[in-house]
Design an enzyme around this catalytic site. Structure first.
Site, PDB file in Angstrom:
ATOM      1  N   ASP A 111      47.396  43.312  40.605  1.00  0.00           N
ATOM      2  CA  ASP A 111      46.067  43.009  40.080  1.00  0.00           C
ATOM      3  C   ASP A 111      45.166  44.228  40.322  1.00  0.00           C
ATOM      4  O   ASP A 111      44.863  44.561  41.467  1.00  0.00           O
ATOM      5  CB  ASP A 111      45.498  41.780  40.825  1.00  0.00           C
ATOM      6  N   ASP A 213      41.498  43.096  36.191  1.00  0.00           N
ATOM      7  CA  ASP A 213      40.426  42.155  36.510  1.00  0.00           C
ATOM      8  C   ASP A 213      39.104  42.616  35.878  1.00  0.00           C
ATOM      9  O   ASP A 213      38.743  43.792  35.984  1.00  0.00           O
ATOM     10  CB  ASP A 213      40.288  42.144  38.042  1.00  0.00           C
ATOM     11  N   GLU A 278      42.009  40.988  31.653  1.00  0.00           N
ATOM     12  CA  GLU A 278      41.301  39.706  31.756  1.00  0.00           C
ATOM     13  C   GLU A 278      40.064  39.817  30.880  1.00  0.00           C
ATOM     14  O   GLU A 278      39.059  40.406  31.256  1.00  0.00           O
ATOM     15  CB  GLU A 278      40.889  39.409  33.203  1.00  0.00           C
ATOM     16  N   HIS A 343      44.345  31.083  39.026  1.00  0.00           N
ATOM     17  CA  HIS A 343      43.707  30.854  40.333  1.00  0.00           C
ATOM     18  C   HIS A 343      42.210  30.601  40.219  1.00  0.00           C
ATOM     19  O   HIS A 343      41.530  30.404  41.223  1.00  0.00           O
ATOM     20  CB  HIS A 343      43.958  32.078  41.220  1.00  0.00           C
ATOM     21  N   ASP A 344      41.691  30.638  38.969  1.00  0.00           N
ATOM     22  CA  ASP A 344      40.249  30.418  38.766  1.00  0.00           C
ATOM     23  C   ASP A 344      39.940  29.084  38.106  1.00  0.00           C
ATOM     24  O   ASP A 344      38.764  28.756  37.926  1.00  0.00           O
ATOM     25  CB  ASP A 344      39.659  31.501  37.844  1.00  0.00           C
TER      26      ASP A 344
HETATM   27  O1  TEU Z   1      37.446  36.502  37.374  1.00  0.00           O
HETATM   28  C1  TEU Z   1      36.405  36.967  36.550  1.00  0.00           C
HETATM   29  C2  TEU Z   1      35.450  35.876  36.273  1.00  0.00           C
HETATM   30  O2  TEU Z   1      35.026  35.135  37.083  1.00  0.00           O
HETATM   31  C3  TEU Z   1      35.163  35.758  34.884  1.00  0.00           C
HETATM   32  O3  TEU Z   1      36.118  34.790  34.438  1.00  0.00           O
HETATM   33  C4  TEU Z   1      33.789  35.263  34.645  1.00  0.00           C
HETATM   34  O4  TEU Z   1      33.799  33.868  34.972  1.00  0.00           O
HETATM   35  C5  TEU Z   1      33.482  35.479  33.197  1.00  0.00           C
HETATM   36  O5  TEU Z   1      33.407  36.857  33.019  1.00  0.00           O
HETATM   37  C6  TEU Z   1      32.162  34.789  32.885  1.00  0.00           C
HETATM   38  O6  TEU Z   1      31.929  34.919  31.523  1.00  0.00           O
HETATM   39  C7  TEU Z   1      38.076  37.570  38.080  1.00  0.00           C
HETATM   40  C8  TEU Z   1      39.073  36.963  39.045  1.00  0.00           C
HETATM   41  O7  TEU Z   1      40.067  36.247  38.321  1.00  0.00           O
HETATM   42  C9  TEU Z   1      38.316  36.055  39.992  1.00  0.00           C
HETATM   43  O8  TEU Z   1      39.224  35.405  40.894  1.00  0.00           O
HETATM   44  C10 TEU Z   1      37.336  36.908  40.789  1.00  0.00           C
HETATM   45  O9  TEU Z   1      36.537  36.043  41.605  1.00  0.00           O
HETATM   46  C11 TEU Z   1      36.400  37.684  39.845  1.00  0.00           C
HETATM   47  O10 TEU Z   1      37.101  38.332  38.784  1.00  0.00           O
HETATM   48  C12 TEU Z   1      35.721  38.812  40.594  1.00  0.00           C
HETATM   49  O11 TEU Z   1      36.659  39.820  40.858  1.00  0.00           O
END
Ligand code: TEU
Ligand code: CA
Length: 539
Positions: A111, A213, A278, A343-344
């Site tokens: 990651d 990420d 992502e 995981h989110d």
């Molecule tokens: O997630 C990014 C994140 O939270 C996005 O999905 C955000 O919600 C979106 O841009 C809103 O429109 C990544 C990781 O997967 C997460 O676990 C981390 O907490 C986050 O980045 C910060 O690194």
């Protein structure tokens, strides 16, 4: 050293035709009795993933961050991009993991967290030490407004202002996530170069790819102008505050693709590597990160709509529309990808209603995931039908819980046996276990279990050129049923999915060919699709 990774030939590319399995390293297997998962624990479990007669049969592992971190955001706050957190092991353990995985034909995806570092990263400690420190411009510092207010109205994803005041140097710094996650300034070429060195560092060690990420935010509006209000949202709880704005200035900024293309150039300096981003929003926005028609961006852009499918949004028509929209948006040569959870987000079985209904529906979506055209991503535990665990208040760890729905429920330990098996029986795991009846041990013995369903489908997928390489074509069916074919040469497979809780006639075009698999893992007599039943036929 033996290396059983299936070679990429002109007909086969691992990141297109293989299956990726996401491991949250803190929760997969503890090997040293501290109740925290680690890399040696993963090494001990590699045969479960690939390499043995009863293994799942996956081709790559994506690890959530394994770097040194104060764990404010459980590794997404990186204190050293070129090392391994002592909770997980050290660089020698990672080297051993890479070697043992390659021996079993498994590739390793790390990651990469480019948008922000930890506030305890030496880079930021230097940057914040004074306004004239050489690394000051590695982060995004600005003077306060005339009344001392933040430079603009941006809201952090975890809630609150995206600007943190630094008393020592009398300026604000930007953090799109926690204040412990200061945003790196990718418009400073020193930062860009140093982050490319990080990619090389890991690829030199044999890492096969990266999940990128928050790649959609690494550069923002250079003038840092305010975001406009979101006309559709007038209120939101803390975590949802970010939804009150249109993220035109701090997400998907037009020239981000130039930085993405340069990342692709670096990754392409090494043979047979892959980068998946992502990214969010419409299929058209996701395609931007592939590089559009030129396909010189990332190899894959995560396509998340299936992660949004839940009890309320459950319908064959909605799922078919999501599939067809993404397929239609992809330029020639671009490769799709599909994912049900990570995981989110709440686990898929829980999102789909939990219990019997959740299990039946998540089996159906698993058949979809593993038979669509494109790379499937499996989140650890999905193959067991693991559900969210209701973590007691005093055991919650995720900082995001302070701003809204926490994510601990979908990050609980992998359940290997009735005693759970993730850690020694007398060791308390870092998050509580879920239902002890849900385990690899109990399901391995049950021929109709979710685990054996995944094993069968992964084996079938790997054996079928149509499923791994073939084209996709939807079939018109009655309401409530989604059917499609996959074809390559003479290999033709038809998949029919009944999203309803009534019997449904099989599509009349269903070939009276061989029934290859059904979600019920039995040999049905009738031709109708039973409630929540999926079937795969070979023509
Ligand atoms: O997630 C990014 C994140 O939270 C996005 O999905 C955000 O919600 C979106 O841009 C809103 O429109 C990544 C990781 O997967 C997460 O676990 C981390 O907490 C986050 O980045 C910060 O690194
Ligand atoms: Ca451990």
């Amino acid at each position: 050293m033996t290396d059983d990774r299936r070679p990429t030939t002109d007909g086969h590319t691992w990141w297109k035709h293989g299956v990726v399995y996401q491991i949250y390293p803190r929760s997969f297997q503890d090997s040293n009795g501290d109740g925290i998962g680690d890399l040696q624990g993963v090494i001990d479990r590699l045969d479960y993933l690939n390499g043995g007669p009863d293994s799942l049969g996956v081709d790559a592992i994506w690890f959530s961050p394994t770097y040194p971190s104060p764990m404010a955001d459980f590794g997404y706050d990186v204190a050293d991009y070129e090392d391994v957190h002592p909770d997980f092991g050290d660089l020698a353990t990672m080297d051993r993991l890479i070697e043992e995985a390659h021996k079993r034909g498994i590739r390793i995806i790390l990651d990469f967290v480019p948008n922000h570092s930890s506030h305890l990263n030496p880079w930021f400690i230097e940057s914040r030490s004074s306004t004239y420190n050489p690394k000051r411009d590695w982060y995004i510092w600005r003077d306060p407004g005339p009344a001392g207010e933040p430079p603009n109205n941006w809201i952090a994803v975890f809630g609150g202002s995206a600007w943190e005041w630094d008393q020592h140097t009398q300026q604000y710094y930007l953090h799109m996530f926690l204040k412990e996650q200061p945003d790196l300034n990718w418009r400073n070429s020193e930062v860009e170069q140093r982050m490319h060195d990080v990619l090389r560092f890991w690829m030199d060690r044999g890492v096969d790819g990266f999940r990128m990420d928050v790649i959609d935010r690494i550069v923002k509006d250079p003038e840092l102008r305010d975001n406009a209000p979101n006309p559709e949202r007038k209120w939101a709880v803390a975590y949802g505050q970010t939804a009150l704005q249109m993220h035109t200035q701090d997400q998907d900024w037009p020239d981000v693709i130039d930085y993405v293309r340069r990342i692709r150039t670096t990754v392409d300096d090494y043979p047979d590597r892959m980068a998946v981003g992502e990214v969010f929003g419409t299929p058209e926005n996701i395609v931007r990160y592939y590089g559009g028609e030129a396909l010189d961006g990332l190899h894959l852009g995560f396509n998340f709509p299936l992660v949004r499918i839940n009890d309320r949004r459950w319908s064959a028509e909605r799922v078919r529309r999501l599939v067809d929209e993404f397929e239609a948006a992809l330029p020639a040569g671009a490769w799709p990808n599909w994912v049900l959870g990570n995981h989110d987000n709440d686990r898929v079985a829980t999102r789909l209603g939990g219990g019997e209904k959740g299990q039946a529906r998540s089996r159906l979506l698993a058949m979809l995931l593993l038979t669509l055209r494109g790379t499937p991503f499996i989140y650890y535990g999905e193959e067991l039908g693991m559900e969210n665990v209701d973590v007691p208040e005093d055991k919650l760890q995720d900082p995001a819980r302070l701003y809204g729905p926490g994510r601990d429920g979908e990050r609980t330990p992998m359940q290997w046996s009735r005693e759970q098996g993730f850690a020694a029986p007398d060791v308390e795991p870092w998050l509580p276990y879920g239902d002890p009846a849900v385990s690899v041990e109990s399901q391995a013995a049950d021929p109709t279990s979710m685990l054996n369903f995944y094993r069968k489908l992964l084996k079938l997928r790997r054996s079928s050129e149509a499923l791994t390489h073939g084209d996709y074509a939807p079939i018109e069916t009655q309401q409530g049923v989604f059917a499609y074919t996959r074809k390559l040469g003479t290999d033709r497979v038809l998949i029919a999915l009944n999203f309803t809780d009534q019997d449904q006639a099989s599509p009349d075009s269903a070939p009276k060919g061989k029934l290859l698999a059904t979600t019920h893992m039995d040999a049905p007599s009738g031709s109708s699709l039973r409630p929540h039943e999926g079937r795969i036929y070979r023509a």
